[in-house]
Design an enzyme around this catalytic site. Structure first.
Site, mmCIF file in Angstrom:
data_model
loop_
_atom_site.group_PDB
_atom_site.id
_atom_site.type_symbol
_atom_site.label_atom_id
_atom_site.label_comp_id
_atom_site.label_asym_id
_atom_site.label_seq_id
_atom_site.Cartn_x
_atom_site.Cartn_y
_atom_site.Cartn_z
ATOM 1 N N ARG A 135 8.584 20.315 43.800
ATOM 2 C CA ARG A 135 7.752 20.901 42.756
ATOM 3 C C ARG A 135 7.662 22.406 43.011
ATOM 4 O O ARG A 135 7.216 22.832 44.074
ATOM 5 C CB ARG A 135 6.346 20.287 42.777
ATOM 6 N N HIS A 180 2.076 28.851 37.150
ATOM 7 C CA HIS A 180 1.297 28.744 38.393
ATOM 8 C C HIS A 180 0.674 30.126 38.642
ATOM 9 O O HIS A 180 0.941 30.780 39.641
ATOM 10 C CB HIS A 180 2.170 28.267 39.549
ATOM 11 N N GLU A 184 -3.660 23.934 37.540
ATOM 12 C CA GLU A 184 -5.083 24.166 37.794
ATOM 13 C C GLU A 184 -5.726 25.174 36.845
ATOM 14 O O GLU A 184 -6.170 26.253 37.272
ATOM 15 C CB GLU A 184 -5.297 24.598 39.249
ATOM 16 N N ASN A 239 -4.117 17.638 41.925
ATOM 17 C CA ASN A 239 -4.111 18.332 43.214
ATOM 18 C C ASN A 239 -5.408 17.984 43.928
ATOM 19 O O ASN A 239 -6.501 18.201 43.387
ATOM 20 C CB ASN A 239 -4.040 19.851 43.024
ATOM 21 N N TYR A 247 -7.601 18.209 47.587
ATOM 22 C CA TYR A 247 -7.756 18.754 48.942
ATOM 23 C C TYR A 247 -8.989 18.230 49.666
ATOM 24 O O TYR A 247 -8.955 17.952 50.853
ATOM 25 C CB TYR A 247 -7.809 20.290 48.896
ATOM 26 N N GLU A 269 -0.269 18.106 44.619
ATOM 27 C CA GLU A 269 -0.544 18.916 45.812
ATOM 28 C C GLU A 269 -1.528 18.153 46.694
ATOM 29 O O GLU A 269 -2.514 17.610 46.201
ATOM 30 C CB GLU A 269 -1.203 20.266 45.488
HETATM 31 C C1 FCB Z 1 -4.142 25.185 45.094
HETATM 32 C C2 FCB Z 1 -3.033 26.017 44.501
HETATM 33 C C3 FCB Z 1 -1.890 26.282 45.442
HETATM 34 C C4 FCB Z 1 -2.379 26.558 46.857
HETATM 35 C C5 FCB Z 1 -3.349 25.496 47.299
HETATM 36 C C6 FCB Z 1 -3.855 25.664 48.696
HETATM 37 O O1 FCB Z 1 -5.321 25.441 44.413
HETATM 38 O O2 FCB Z 1 -2.526 25.386 43.344
HETATM 39 O O3 FCB Z 1 -1.140 27.337 44.911
HETATM 40 O O4 FCB Z 1 -2.907 27.815 46.928
HETATM 41 O O5 FCB Z 1 -4.440 25.438 46.428
#
Ligand code: FCB
Length: 462
Positions: free
Chosen positions: A85, A129, A174, A300, A302, A354
């Site tokens: 990607r 992006h 995002e 995405n 985290y 992500e």
């Molecule tokens: C996301 C972004 C990516 C990277 C990660 C850590 O928000 O899409 O570009 O910065 O965080």
């Protein structure tokens, strides 16, 4: 027990056709900011503002991927990655964001696509992006409704040239970050702090997504089309009514503000009420355009978000493991999020576009022993398997990121790669996590092969 059995068990929880990939984005890795006719992006401009980037750096060099892409693709192949990607830099292919196309810019992506295809790696392209052409920012950027049409032209041109050669196209990465961090908090490019502008931007991003999907399908493109959203489950800090209300509102601002228009064709009432006069102007027909059928949704993930009166980092919970971003390691949040999305919406297939973590990696005698990142990846991939087993249709997973890279306002101070980059020499050194991921993918392939053989023999016998 042999050390590999843990990996085999994990690999066995995914079907043979599951997509395993790595992710990057153009501005974070390409460098070559002024080469071969590339135009300026809003991140070039933002990086010149004193104090905007924590270490004073820019993406001008980054990982020099523009020149080193062939080696980087070979590296992916050596890890056994099936999908990549990446994003196309709009100012590289259309320097002013309208008008002339830059053939050398397109030629770069053509070379990249050829190399990926020759090694059997699927290309999952993101169109935006975050690196909007600066020339469009000077005309109001995403706050200007005309940018919606400029984006559709750009999307159509990319699709016309490359559409048949890529595995998937996502419009935006995002949109919440672009709107909220770029136009409300002002900590990301273009550095604007104005809530009404932020919501106008969010609306235009969604509208441009819908119009682009319509245009690409009208072109006859059969490639799967979608969008990528950042999502975290929002937990109230305490059960107090104030914290519960705050969590519900944050859920609206971050998740429902995007999911509702895309999948239901409406903005959430509670958020509209909260925004009052700052709610965006919506023209008649806009909501119908935004709600185009999605071939996939990119998520995405985290961490979770804890909403309440206290600090989001909650220093009173030192026992919670955190990454170098200060983000809590909370794999169960991924399962919870996906199960909730499935309960609330009629979802298209999901890709985790992500997931990954920054740690303070040390290069010691040519090696990076990033055990914490391996734990992070393993626990999140297991949480993803839990979501699949709970019935969520997740088709793929991409590690953020292949390489250490330019982490936006944090510059090069945060390392997210499974491959270490020595920025002095541009040498790439696979970390222990890259080798772990390679072994996982190898275990997944071993499992896939018998199935592939069955397919072939069936076909041969037919
Ligand atoms: C996301 C972004 C990516 C990277 C990660 C850590 O928000 O899409 O570009 O910065 O965080």
């Amino acid at each position: 027990m042999p050390p590999s059995s843990d990996l085999e068990r994990l690999a066995r929880r995914f079907p043979p056709q599951f997509t395993w990939g790595v992710a990057t984005s153009a501005y974070q890795i390409e460098g070559a900011a002024t080469e071969d006719g590339r135009g300026e992006s809003i991140w070039d401009e933002f990086g010149r503002r004193p104090g905007a980037i924590r270490d004073g750096s820019t993406g001008a060099q980054a990982c020099d991927h523009y020149r080193r892409f062939a080696g980087d693709v070979d590296l992916m192949a050596s890890l056994g990655v099936g999908a990549y990607r990446f994003s196309i830099s709009w100012p590289r292919v259309q320097p002013k964001g309208r008008g002339d196309w830059n053939e050398s810019g397109f030629a770069f992506y053509e070379r990249l696509l050829e190399r990926l295809s020759s090694l059997g790696i699927g290309a999952h392209v993101t169109l935006n992006h975050w690196d909007l052409p600066q020339a469009l920012q000077e005309r109001g950027g995403w706050a200007n409704r005309d940018t919606v049409h400029r984006f559709v032209d750009y999307a159509s041109e990319v699709a016309r040239r490359f559409g048949g050669a890529v595995a998937a196209i996502a419009t935006h990465n995002e949109p919440w970050v672009i709107a909220a961090l770029g136009h409300e908090a002002g900590i990301f490019a273009p550095g604007i702090k104005h809530r009404a502008t932020a919501y106008r931007v969010a609306h235009h991003l969604l509208l441009s997504h819908g119009l682009a999907l319509r245009a690409l399908r009208a072109q006859g493109l059969a490639t799967p089309l979608g969008i990528v959203l950042n999502q975290s489950p929002i937990h109230p800090a305490t059960r107090s009514p104030a914290d519960m209300a705050k969590a519900r509102l944050n859920d609206g601002l971050t998740i429902r503000w995007y999911m509702d228009p895309l999948l239901l064709g409406t903005y959430p009432e509670d958020v509209l009420e909260h925004l009052g006069a700052d709610a965006p102007p919506v023209h008649s027909g806009d909501m119908e355009i935004i709600r185009q059928p999605l071939d996939f949704l990119g998520v995405n993930y985290y961490t979770r978000n804890i909403s309440g009166s206290g600090s989001p980092l909650e220093p009173e919970h030192p026992e919670r493991e955190r990454t170098d971003m200060g983000w809590e390691v909370f794999p169960a949040g991924l399962t919870e999020l996906l199960v909730r999305l499935k309960a609330d919406y009629l979802l298209p297939p999901i890709y985790i576009t992500e997931n990954g973590a920054a740690y303070r990696d040390q290069l010691v005698e040519g090696r990076v022993a990033d055990a914490a990142r391996i734990r992070y990846l393993r626990s999140h991939i297991a949480a993803l398997a839990d979501a699949r087993e709970a019935g969520v249709d997740v088709r793929g997973y991409f590690v953020w990121s292949l390489l250490d890279n330019f982490e936006w306002a944090d510059g090069y101070s945060k390392r997210f790669g499974i491959v270490y980059v020595d920025y002095e020499t541009q040498q790439r050194i696979p970390k222990a996590s890259a080798l772990w991921y390679r072994d996982l993918l190898e275990a997944a392939r071993q499992r896939a092969e018998p199935a592939a053989r069955t397919e072939t023999s069936r076909w041969a016998g037919a």
